[in-house]
Write a protein that holds these residues in place. Structure first.
Motif, PDB file in Angstrom:
ATOM      1  N   LEU A 165       0.740  -1.437   0.203  1.00 38.21           N
ATOM      2  CA  LEU A 165      -0.017  -0.113   0.072  1.00 38.21           C
ATOM      3  C   LEU A 165       1.261   1.209  -0.120  1.00 38.21           C
ATOM      4  O   LEU A 165       0.399   2.224  -0.717  1.00 38.21           O
ATOM      5  CB  LEU A 165      -1.327  -0.497   0.842  1.00 38.21           C
ATOM      6  CG  LEU A 165      -1.871   1.201   1.131  1.00 38.21           C
ATOM      7  CD1 LEU A 165      -2.657   1.260  -0.304  1.00 38.21           C
ATOM      8  CD2 LEU A 165      -2.261   0.858   2.656  1.00 38.21           C
ATOM      9  N   LEU A 166       1.950   0.986   0.442  1.00 36.45           N
ATOM     10  CA  LEU A 166       2.696   2.371   1.541  1.00 36.45           C
ATOM     11  C   LEU A 166       3.873   2.428  -0.328  1.00 36.45           C
ATOM     12  O   LEU A 166       3.281   3.761  -1.213  1.00 36.45           O
ATOM     13  CB  LEU A 166       3.271   2.109   2.233  1.00 36.45           C
ATOM     14  CG  LEU A 166       3.015   2.137   3.350  1.00 36.45           C
ATOM     15  CD1 LEU A 166       4.027   2.209   4.674  1.00 36.45           C
ATOM     16  CD2 LEU A 166       2.092   3.484   3.598  1.00 36.45           C
ATOM     17  N   SER A 167       4.084   1.669  -1.470  1.00 38.82           N
ATOM     18  CA  SER A 167       4.685   2.162  -2.232  1.00 38.82           C
ATOM     19  C   SER A 167       4.404   1.705  -3.060  1.00 38.82           C
ATOM     20  O   SER A 167       4.507   3.062  -4.207  1.00 38.82           O
ATOM     21  CB  SER A 167       5.366   0.620  -2.812  1.00 38.82           C
ATOM     22  OG  SER A 167       6.369  -0.394  -1.484  1.00 38.82           O
ATOM     23  N   GLY A 168       2.359   1.755  -3.722  1.00 41.50           N
ATOM     24  CA  GLY A 168       2.045   1.975  -4.197  1.00 41.50           C
ATOM     25  C   GLY A 168       1.381   3.373  -4.267  1.00 41.50           C
ATOM     26  O   GLY A 168       1.687   4.450  -5.048  1.00 41.50           O
ATOM     27  N   PHE A 169       1.625   3.932  -2.582  1.00 39.87           N
ATOM     28  CA  PHE A 169       0.979   5.707  -2.582  1.00 39.87           C
ATOM     29  C   PHE A 169       2.124   6.028  -3.013  1.00 39.87           C
ATOM     30  O   PHE A 169       2.078   7.519  -3.374  1.00 39.87           O
ATOM     31  CB  PHE A 169       0.932   6.491  -0.855  1.00 39.87           C
ATOM     32  CG  PHE A 169       0.846   7.314  -0.729  1.00 39.87           C
ATOM     33  CD1 PHE A 169      -1.296   7.586  -1.306  1.00 39.87           C
ATOM     34  CD2 PHE A 169       0.808   8.167  -0.180  1.00 39.87           C
ATOM     35  CE1 PHE A 169      -1.317   8.851  -0.701  1.00 39.87           C
ATOM     36  CE2 PHE A 169       0.767   9.230   0.498  1.00 39.87           C
ATOM     37  CZ  PHE A 169      -0.008   9.763   0.285  1.00 39.87           C
ATOM     38  N   ALA A 170       2.860   6.187  -2.670  1.00 39.67           N
ATOM     39  CA  ALA A 170       4.590   6.308  -3.010  1.00 39.67           C
ATOM     40  C   ALA A 170       4.941   6.704  -3.830  1.00 39.67           C
ATOM     41  O   ALA A 170       5.080   8.303  -4.842  1.00 39.67           O
ATOM     42  CB  ALA A 170       6.117   6.319  -2.669  1.00 39.67           C
ATOM     43  N   LEU A 171       4.990   5.324  -5.343  1.00 37.97           N
ATOM     44  CA  LEU A 171       4.967   5.791  -6.783  1.00 37.97           C
ATOM     45  C   LEU A 171       3.658   6.697  -6.876  1.00 37.97           C
ATOM     46  O   LEU A 171       4.169   7.425  -8.147  1.00 37.97           O
ATOM     47  CB  LEU A 171       4.520   3.898  -7.646  1.00 37.97           C
ATOM     48  CG  LEU A 171       4.460   4.491  -8.514  1.00 37.97           C
ATOM     49  CD1 LEU A 171       6.104   4.580  -8.380  1.00 37.97           C
ATOM     50  CD2 LEU A 171       3.805   2.430  -9.096  1.00 37.97           C
ATOM     51  N   ALA A 172       2.778   6.744  -6.553  1.00 35.94           N
ATOM     52  CA  ALA A 172       1.500   7.623  -7.393  1.00 35.94           C
ATOM     53  C   ALA A 172       1.876   9.395  -6.752  1.00 35.94           C
ATOM     54  O   ALA A 172       1.458  10.438  -7.734  1.00 35.94           O
ATOM     55  CB  ALA A 172       0.745   7.728  -6.270  1.00 35.94           C
ATOM     56  N   VAL A 173       2.685   9.768  -5.658  1.00 38.30           N
ATOM     57  CA  VAL A 173       2.614  10.558  -5.759  1.00 38.30           C
ATOM     58  C   VAL A 173       4.133  11.337  -6.032  1.00 38.30           C
ATOM     59  O   VAL A 173       4.417  12.365  -6.719  1.00 38.30           O
ATOM     60  CB  VAL A 173       3.861  10.740  -3.647  1.00 38.30           C
ATOM     61  CG1 VAL A 173       4.379  12.191  -3.863  1.00 38.30           C
ATOM     62  CG2 VAL A 173       1.912  10.368  -2.764  1.00 38.30           C
ATOM     63  N   ALA A 174       5.327  10.444  -6.140  1.00 36.38           N
ATOM     64  CA  ALA A 174       6.462  10.791  -7.122  1.00 36.38           C
ATOM     65  C   ALA A 174       5.981  11.208  -8.430  1.00 36.38           C
ATOM     66  O   ALA A 174       6.238  11.637  -9.038  1.00 36.38           O
ATOM     67  CB  ALA A 174       7.630   9.329  -6.584  1.00 36.38           C
ATOM     68  N   SER A 175       5.008  10.240  -8.991  1.00 38.44           N
ATOM     69  CA  SER A 175       4.267  10.392 -10.413  1.00 38.44           C
ATOM     70  C   SER A 175       3.548  11.590 -10.472  1.00 38.44           C
ATOM     71  O   SER A 175       4.130  12.228 -11.689  1.00 38.44           O
ATOM     72  CB  SER A 175       3.417   9.294 -10.866  1.00 38.44           C
ATOM     73  OG  SER A 175       3.835   7.983 -10.872  1.00 38.44           O
ATOM     74  N   LEU A 176       2.770  11.947  -9.596  1.00 40.14           N
ATOM     75  CA  LEU A 176       2.420  13.333 -10.177  1.00 40.14           C
ATOM     76  C   LEU A 176       3.422  14.169  -9.490  1.00 40.14           C
ATOM     77  O   LEU A 176       2.443  15.841 -10.377  1.00 40.14           O
ATOM     78  CB  LEU A 176       1.128  13.273  -8.398  1.00 40.14           C
ATOM     79  CG  LEU A 176       0.114  12.584  -8.707  1.00 40.14           C
ATOM     80  CD1 LEU A 176      -1.169  12.915  -7.407  1.00 40.14           C
ATOM     81  CD2 LEU A 176      -0.656  13.106 -10.006  1.00 40.14           C
ATOM     82  N   ALA A 177       4.234  14.564  -8.896  1.00 46.14           N
ATOM     83  CA  ALA A 177       5.392  15.516  -8.593  1.00 46.14           C
ATOM     84  C   ALA A 177       5.920  15.324 -10.198  1.00 46.14           C
ATOM     85  O   ALA A 177       6.677  16.822 -10.585  1.00 46.14           O
ATOM     86  CB  ALA A 177       5.942  15.090  -7.712  1.00 46.14           C
ATOM     87  N   ILE A 178       6.426  14.363 -10.479  1.00 42.13           N
ATOM     88  CA  ILE A 178       7.184  14.241 -11.547  1.00 42.13           C
ATOM     89  C   ILE A 178       6.623  14.926 -12.791  1.00 42.13           C
ATOM     90  O   ILE A 178       6.994  16.202 -13.914  1.00 42.13           O
ATOM     91  CB  ILE A 178       7.667  12.631 -12.029  1.00 42.13           C
ATOM     92  CG1 ILE A 178       8.739  12.702 -10.891  1.00 42.13           C
ATOM     93  CG2 ILE A 178       8.420  13.174 -13.683  1.00 42.13           C
ATOM     94  CD1 ILE A 178       8.984  10.901 -11.899  1.00 42.13           C
ATOM     95  N   VAL A 179       5.007  14.360 -13.688  1.00 42.00           N
ATOM     96  CA  VAL A 179       4.800  15.165 -14.356  1.00 42.00           C
ATOM     97  C   VAL A 179       4.253  17.116 -13.941  1.00 42.00           C
ATOM     98  O   VAL A 179       4.436  17.464 -14.662  1.00 42.00           O
ATOM     99  CB  VAL A 179       3.273  14.493 -13.937  1.00 42.00           C
ATOM    100  CG1 VAL A 179       2.011  15.665 -14.828  1.00 42.00           C
ATOM    101  CG2 VAL A 179       2.644  13.377 -14.625  1.00 42.00           C
ATOM    102  N   PHE A 180       4.323  16.870 -12.967  1.00 46.99           N
ATOM    103  CA  PHE A 180       4.078  18.595 -12.038  1.00 46.99           C
ATOM    104  C   PHE A 180       5.208  18.861 -12.932  1.00 46.99           C
ATOM    105  O   PHE A 180       5.796  20.809 -13.223  1.00 46.99           O
ATOM    106  CB  PHE A 180       3.930  18.347 -10.832  1.00 46.99           C
ATOM    107  CG  PHE A 180       4.050  20.119 -10.147  1.00 46.99           C
ATOM    108  CD1 PHE A 180       3.251  21.152 -10.869  1.00 46.99           C
ATOM    109  CD2 PHE A 180       5.131  21.096  -9.173  1.00 46.99           C
ATOM    110  CE1 PHE A 180       2.544  22.424 -10.416  1.00 46.99           C
ATOM    111  CE2 PHE A 180       4.444  22.175  -9.045  1.00 46.99           C
ATOM    112  CZ  PHE A 180       3.907  22.803  -9.415  1.00 46.99           C
TER     113      PHE A 180
END
Length: 308
Positions: free
Chosen positions: A154-169
């Motif tokens: 769960l944490l890995s998925g959340f971290a991946l989602a946050v990192a992806s959003l940060a990269i897109v931003f």
């Protein structure tokens, strides 16, 4: 949208009830009833520190954008905003009220107040995410027990989602499409003004570090108050993960999700799951009670309207 919010709130309430019923509700009630008053008072005082320092951070951020807020005005509005965030779903209603109360008349009256509120929250969440990410990544190396596999996924998925959003931003800021290039250039200029120019990042970081530390310390106090004192390791591992649950928009101030996380994490430190639930509930009570002075500003607003 209202129907979806109702479903989300119902689910969050059902989750909270289910967690309490699943982990010895009598023990949870007994733990809350026997909470150490000294720790409770200390926790309530920490809430005041959090709100006042957050208000000063907001005032500093607004000043960087050219909006000047009085100290009393900033503190009062922050108490009000914090209380509304504790009572209303989504966790951002109070922030919207802060922006609304400090808007100016005429065109663009929302722009600077909204940016000030948004950037102030970003400053705090950025430091919080750094601490939470560090704790999760280095937990095994710091001598903690192994994180359960389902929680790790769960944490890995959340971290991946946050990192992806940060990269897109970041990519959008660096290589903006032509259609949105003008507003993004203004956003970049505002971000630089708030965080980079004149080494403002130092002030922002210091404010945010102390504020985040106070949230963590308050959770530590809540757990100690119910007879489950946590080791220092929990301050950068379990507690940030519980606080992370409060960012779920479907909940009201994280109720339900925060308790579920605590039930999963407290056994890693040798305590019963019910101890984690009890500590999390006490934390939520302290946060709500500590923001209660915001009621005075609601009443003052209502009285002012009647006198007009």
């Amino acid at each position: 949208m209202r129907f979806l919010k109702l479903i989300g709130l119902s689910a969050a309430l059902a989750l909270l009830i289910a967690v309490i019923l699943s982990f010895d509700p009598q023990r949870i009630a007994a733990g809350l009833a026997s909470a150490d008053p000294a720790y409770v008072v200390a926790g309530l005082l920490l809430v005041q520190v959090q709100i006042m320092l957050s208000a000063l951070r907001w005032r500093f951020t607004a000043a960087r954008l050219g909006q000047h807020l009085g100290v009393g005005q900033a503190i009062g509005d922050y108490y009000l905003g914090t209380l509304l965030n504790q009572l209303l779903p989504g966790g951002v209603a109070g922030d919207a009220v802060r922006a609304f109360r400090n808007r100016t008349h005429g065109d663009g009256g929302w722009k600077v107040p909204t940016q000030a509120v948004l950037f102030e929250r970003v400053a705090g969440q950025g430091v919080f995410f750094v601490i939470a990410t560090f704790g999760v990544m280095f937990w095994p190396l710091l001598g903690g027990a192994a994180i359960p596999e389902d929680l790790r996924h769960l944490l890995s998925g959340f971290a991946l989602a946050v990192a992806s959003l940060a990269i897109v931003f970041m990519l959008t800021l660096c290589f903006p499409p032509r259609r949105i290039r003008p507003p993004l250039e203004k956003l970049k200029a505002a971000l630089a003004q708030v965080f980079l120019q004149d080494r403002a990042w130092i002030v922002q970081s210091l404010f945010s570090l102390v504020i985040v530390a106070s949230y963590i310390a308050m959770f530590m106090l809540a757990s100690a108050a119910v007879g489950a004192p946590l080791p220092a390791l929990a301050a950068i591992t379990a507690i940030p993960l519980c606080l992370l649950m409060m960012l779920i928009p479907a909940t009201i101030a994280g109720w339900g999700a925060r308790e579920a996380a605590a039930a999963a994490l407290w056994p890693l430190f040798g305590y019963a799951a019910s101890d984690g639930v009890t500590a999390s509930i006490l934390y939520g009570i302290l946060a709500l009670a500590g923001a209660a002075p915001g009621l005075m500003f609601i009443l003052a607003t209502l009285v002012g309207r009647r006198n007009r």
